[in-house]
Design a protein around this motif. Structure first.
Motif, short mmCIF file in Angstrom:
data_model
loop_
_atom_site.label_atom_id
_atom_site.label_comp_id
_atom_site.label_asym_id
_atom_site.label_seq_id
_atom_site.Cartn_x
_atom_site.Cartn_y
_atom_site.Cartn_z
N ILE A 42 0.73 -1.50 0.48
CA ILE A 42 -0.03 0.08 0.05
C ILE A 42 0.80 1.34 -0.04
O ILE A 42 1.33 1.96 -0.75
CB ILE A 42 -0.75 0.20 1.32
N PHE A 43 1.85 1.24 0.78
CA PHE A 43 2.58 2.49 0.31
C PHE A 43 3.80 2.83 -0.49
O PHE A 43 3.81 3.60 -1.02
CB PHE A 43 3.80 2.25 2.14
N GLU A 44 3.50 1.02 -0.87
CA GLU A 44 5.02 1.70 -2.31
C GLU A 44 3.87 2.15 -3.02
O GLU A 44 4.55 2.75 -4.26
CB GLU A 44 5.11 0.32 -2.83
N TYR A 45 2.12 1.51 -3.81
CA TYR A 45 1.54 1.84 -4.38
C TYR A 45 0.65 3.62 -4.43
O TYR A 45 0.99 4.29 -5.47
CB TYR A 45 0.21 1.64 -4.67
N ILE A 46 1.27 4.12 -2.82
CA ILE A 46 1.27 5.78 -2.35
C ILE A 46 2.47 6.09 -3.63
O ILE A 46 1.89 6.97 -4.30
CB ILE A 46 0.83 5.70 -0.94
N LEU A 47 3.73 6.46 -3.43
CA LEU A 47 4.77 6.60 -3.78
C LEU A 47 4.15 6.70 -5.26
O LEU A 47 5.02 7.36 -6.12
CB LEU A 47 5.44 5.62 -3.42
N LYS A 48 4.08 5.47 -5.90
CA LYS A 48 3.79 5.60 -7.57
C LYS A 48 3.11 6.17 -8.20
O LYS A 48 3.25 6.70 -9.19
CB LYS A 48 3.78 3.80 -7.35
N TRP A 49 1.32 5.95 -7.50
CA TRP A 49 0.50 6.85 -7.68
C TRP A 49 1.23 8.65 -8.00
O TRP A 49 1.01 9.33 -8.89
CB TRP A 49 -0.41 6.59 -6.71
N ILE A 50 1.39 9.07 -7.24
CA ILE A 50 2.30 9.91 -7.09
C ILE A 50 3.03 10.64 -7.89
O ILE A 50 3.15 11.56 -8.40
CB ILE A 50 2.83 10.90 -5.11
N ASP A 51 4.11 10.02 -8.10
CA ASP A 51 4.80 9.67 -9.04
C ASP A 51 4.63 9.29 -10.25
O ASP A 51 5.49 10.83 -11.27
CB ASP A 51 6.36 8.07 -9.27
N PHE A 52 4.02 9.52 -10.93
CA PHE A 52 3.07 9.42 -11.67
C PHE A 52 2.87 10.78 -12.43
O PHE A 52 3.23 11.43 -13.84
CB PHE A 52 2.19 8.87 -11.76
N ASP A 53 2.74 11.86 -11.75
CA ASP A 53 2.51 13.49 -11.88
C ASP A 53 3.16 14.14 -10.57
O ASP A 53 2.11 14.69 -9.31
CB ASP A 53 0.83 13.31 -12.01
N VAL A 54 4.18 14.15 -9.69
CA VAL A 54 4.73 14.68 -8.28
C VAL A 54 4.42 15.77 -8.36
O VAL A 54 4.37 16.23 -7.56
CB VAL A 54 6.28 14.48 -8.59
N GLU A 55 4.31 16.34 -9.11
CA GLU A 55 4.19 18.74 -8.76
C GLU A 55 3.05 18.50 -8.19
O GLU A 55 2.23 18.97 -7.83
CB GLU A 55 4.18 18.92 -10.26
N THR A 56 1.86 17.70 -8.75
CA THR A 56 0.48 17.55 -8.56
C THR A 56 0.31 17.44 -7.61
O THR A 56 -1.13 17.56 -6.36
CB THR A 56 -0.80 17.19 -9.59
#
Length: 616
Positions: A193-207
């Motif tokens: 779950i933690f790793e997926y949160i980072l992956k989702w954010i990394d897809f559009d890290v600025e926003t």
């Protein structure tokens, strides 16, 4: 799909049928609907009684039409025709092609019962290829029921769906929080779950980076490995840069101290939620099957060699050995963890009939429904055949079409689950039954068995999968045998069980494909055949078997046992682990990862660990 009108009394049915006939014939109508240039002659009162949209239109003081023609711009003519058929007849035909248009039209006209029919239809056909389209369709149309139904499907397949580009790019943070907070999300560790949160954010890290604190609340911190928590979670820059997240970590530390000292804690605290996710109930189990309660049913049972617990999805028939028995079948697990039941002989009552024709049926187990699903049958009915998997394909070869009479076969078939189809391959060099097969690298090895004159053979054949060709291995079994098993562990193949004309086999033969050499392993403690065997964590496990039971001054009896042994291939020794597995079947077994939430746990726990074979 249609509304059920069977409960109508004769007058209600007569009225409905009469109105529908007037509509189809264009008689006694008083308003015309114009949809994409197509005109439909209708009745104001019928439309108003069926749709709040039309009711408001026809009962308002505002003139909504000219010369009794109403223009409808928001609905396609095909959808309008389907809805008018429903309004006048109570029946509607929904297909995968029209259901979304009908849903949108019914939603616009506020025909909620049709909306529900559409939701049920769409929910019933959600699959991996369309679930995201359906989910975003539901979001766009503000349909919470369809969104929930589809969301529950996505939860069960979350890792393979949520990492797609479409999901990562389109999912909104509110919906993602719902997924990541759910008990039913199918992940086997909280760290994911933690790793997926980072992956989702990394897809559009600025926003998305500013949304991290919201998502961080979805984590169940008590479920995270302490070492991982310290190295990956607590020290992560997103956590350290957020005062909110740092505050949560401080609260969590205090919570753990209170727990450690058995102090009173707030059970409603987010840190008290240590409920495992659905995928955390996955266990690697040994699976058995056989007859159940009818000719069309198969049992599904499982045993955990670690906890010694017994489980069932579908219980065997209480008589086990006689009523609705199935013999000489095969259980196979493919690379993607699908479990198949193949062939065999069904006996209505084994006590009175020990002969019979083989079956060509193939079943796939659905663990969430606890049900065997029928798949394309084999081209030939088979019993006493050999089967194994290569990737997600299943190979079957040889066997008989009836038992005990019947000629053995040399035919080979391969099943492709993607297209649900069996393909005939090049036949074996000779017809065989009661032989053994296993897969090693890109080849199938066939060992021993009986030939067309019922003689035990010691031949070894190799089938090269890429070239669809057979060859004879110039290194035979050390002893001819049948009704045995071949199990591949690392780079060796182990031949266990079975027997010859005069005795059952206790010898374990070990074949090295790299050197084409044989050697003996540690003998099994008893003469047995027809044992069920599998490989679990690079060790061999054997269930029961058929043996001769001698008693002083009494006839020798054939006994089927359900005890459980492990062959340690590293130490080259046998150990008896349990005396009795509750739902075991000695015909065939397989290993699969199953979710025990979808199984029933038996009260019976197998016992007997540490007993050596010769002590029984």
């Amino acid at each position: 799909m249609s509304e059920d009108t069977s409960g109508l009394n004769p007058q209600q049915r007569r009225l409905l049928e009469g109105l529908y006939k007037f509509y189809r014939d264009g008689q006694l109508t008083d308003v015309t609907l114009d949809v994409e240039g197509q005109e439909y002659a209708c009745n104001r009162n019928i439309l108003a009684a069926s749709s709040p949209f039309f009711r408001a239109m026809f009962t308002s003081d505002v003139k909504e039409s000219k010369d009794d023609v109403v223009l409808i711009h928001e609905i396609s003519k095909d959808a309008m025709e389907s809805l008018l058929d429903y309004i006048y007849s109570g029946k509607i035909c929904l297909t995968n092609e029209n259901v979304q248009n009908v849903f949108s039209a019914a939603n616009f006209l506020e025909m909620l019962e049709v909306v529900d029919l559409c939701i049920d239809h769409i929910s019933g056909v959600v699959n991996l290829s369309n679930c995201l389209d359906v989910f975003f369709f539901a979001v766009y149309n503000y349909c919470e029921k369809l969104k929930l139904n589809c969301g529950n499907f996505i939860l069960k397949k979350f890792p393979e769906i949520a990492e797609t580009r479409e999901f990562l790019s389109k999912i909104k943070v509110e919906d993602l929080m719902w997924f990541l907070s759910a008990d039913d999300i199918y992940v086997d560790r909280e760290e994911y779950i933690f790793e997926y949160i980072l992956k989702w954010i990394d897809f559009d890290v600025e926003t998305r980076s500013k949304l991290f604190p919201k998502l961080f609340k979805c984590l169940r911190l008590p479920l995270i490995n302490e070492e991982y928590f310290a190295e990956k979670v607590a020290s992560h820059e997103f956590v350290q840069e957020s005062s909110f997240c740092r505050g949560l970590l401080t609260s969590f530390s205090l919570f753990k101290i209170q727990q450690a000292h058995s102090l009173e804690v707030d059970v409603d605290s987010p840190f008290a939620n240590s409920t495992p996710r659905l995928g955390m109930y996955n266990r690697k189990l040994i699976v058995y099957s056989g007859g159940a309660n009818s000719a069309d049913e198969r049992s599904f049972t499982a045993f955990d060699p670690i906890s010694k617990k017994n489980y069932y999805g579908i219980k065997p028939h209480p008589s086990f050995d006689f009523k609705f028995r199935i013999d000489y079948f095969s259980l196979v697990t493919t690379e993607n963890n699908n479990i198949y039941f193949i062939g065999g002989i069904f006996y209505e009552n084994y006590h009175f009939s020990e002969t019979g024709p083989a079956e060509k049926h193939v079943f796939l187990y659905d663990e969430k429904k606890s049900k065997w699903l029928s798949r394309k049958p084999m081209g030939m009915a088979r019993c006493q055949f050999a089967a194994c998997s290569y990737g997600n394909e299943i190979y079957v070869c040889g066997g008989k079409s009836s038992h005990p009479v019947g000629e053995p076969s040399d035919t080979v078939e391969v099943f492709d689950p993607e297209i649900d189809f069996w393909t005939v391959m090049k036949p074996m060099p000779m017809a065989l039954y009661q032989h053994a097969i296993c897969c090693h690298k890109k080849a199938l090895f066939v060992f021993g068995g009986k030939d067309v004159v019922d003689e035990h053979v010691d031949n070894v054949f190799l089938f090269d999968i890429p070239t669809n060709s057979w060859c004879v291995i110039r290194s035979n079994l050390l002893k001819p045998r049948s009704e045995h098993m071949a199990l591949a562990v690392r780079d060796k193949i182990y031949i266990i069980g079975g027997g010859s004309r005069h005795s059952n086999a206790v010898e374990v033969e070990i074949y090295d494909p790299a050197t084409n050499r044989w050697k003996f392993g540690c003998d099994f403690g008893e003469e047995r055949k027809i044992m069920a065997g599998c490989v679990y964590d690079d060790q061999i496990y054997i269930t029961g078997g058929v043996r001769q039971f001698s008693r002083p001054n009494k006839p020798t009896r054939t006994v089927e046992t359900k005890d459980f042994f492990r062959y340690n291939v590293d130490l080259n020794e046998w150990q008896k682990l349990v005396r009795f597995i509750q739902y075991a079947n000695t015909q065939s077994c397989t290993v699969a990862t199953l979710n025990i939430k979808f199984l029933h746990e038996s009260d019976f726990i197998s016992v007997g660990e540490g007993i050596e074979p010769d002590e029984n």
